[in-house]
Design a protein around this motif. Sequence first.
Motif, short mmCIF file in Angstrom:
data_model
loop_
_atom_site.label_atom_id
_atom_site.label_comp_id
_atom_site.label_asym_id
_atom_site.label_seq_id
_atom_site.Cartn_x
_atom_site.Cartn_y
_atom_site.Cartn_z
N LEU A 1 0.81 -1.22 0.00
CA LEU A 1 0.00 0.00 0.00
C LEU A 1 0.85 1.27 0.00
O LEU A 1 0.34 2.35 0.28
N ARG A 2 2.10 1.14 -0.34
CA ARG A 2 3.02 2.28 -0.30
C ARG A 2 2.53 3.45 -1.12
O ARG A 2 2.66 4.60 -0.73
N GLU A 3 1.96 3.18 -2.29
CA GLU A 3 1.54 4.25 -3.19
C GLU A 3 0.08 4.68 -2.97
O GLU A 3 -0.43 5.52 -3.69
N GLN A 4 -0.58 4.10 -2.00
CA GLN A 4 -1.98 4.42 -1.73
C GLN A 4 -2.10 5.07 -0.37
O GLN A 4 -1.16 5.07 0.42
N GLU A 5 -3.28 5.60 -0.12
CA GLU A 5 -3.54 6.11 1.22
C GLU A 5 -3.50 4.91 2.16
O GLU A 5 -4.23 3.94 1.97
N ASN A 6 -2.63 4.95 3.12
CA ASN A 6 -2.44 3.80 4.00
C ASN A 6 -2.89 4.18 5.41
O ASN A 6 -2.37 5.09 6.02
N SER A 7 -3.89 3.50 5.89
CA SER A 7 -4.35 3.73 7.25
C SER A 7 -4.60 2.38 7.90
O SER A 7 -4.57 1.34 7.25
N THR B 1 -12.76 5.73 13.06
CA THR B 1 -11.99 6.69 12.26
C THR B 1 -12.06 8.11 12.80
O THR B 1 -11.43 9.00 12.24
N ILE C 1 -9.27 0.06 6.43
CA ILE C 1 -9.70 0.24 5.05
C ILE C 1 -11.22 0.15 5.10
O ILE C 1 -11.81 -0.93 5.21
#
Length: 66
Positions: free
Chosen positions: A30-36, A65, A39
């Motif tokens: 998930l490095r290139e995505q919004e990572n929280s 959240t 999901i």
Amino acid sequence: MNGDDRELVTQQRVLQLFCEKLGYKYIGNLREQENSNIIEDRLKEYLLCQGYSTELCRRAINSLTA
């Protein structure tokens, strides 16, 4: 083998342990995505499949959240 290579080998071993021995599902890097930590879409889908109402899912996700 340099430090970066050793780190990648270790990460692959840990990933293999979690997937093969502990039954986790790998959802990708998930490095290139919004990572929280949560999901939201996947959590909602899971909760609905478990029989929870849409409203209860919404409230649960909001509380996690917020």
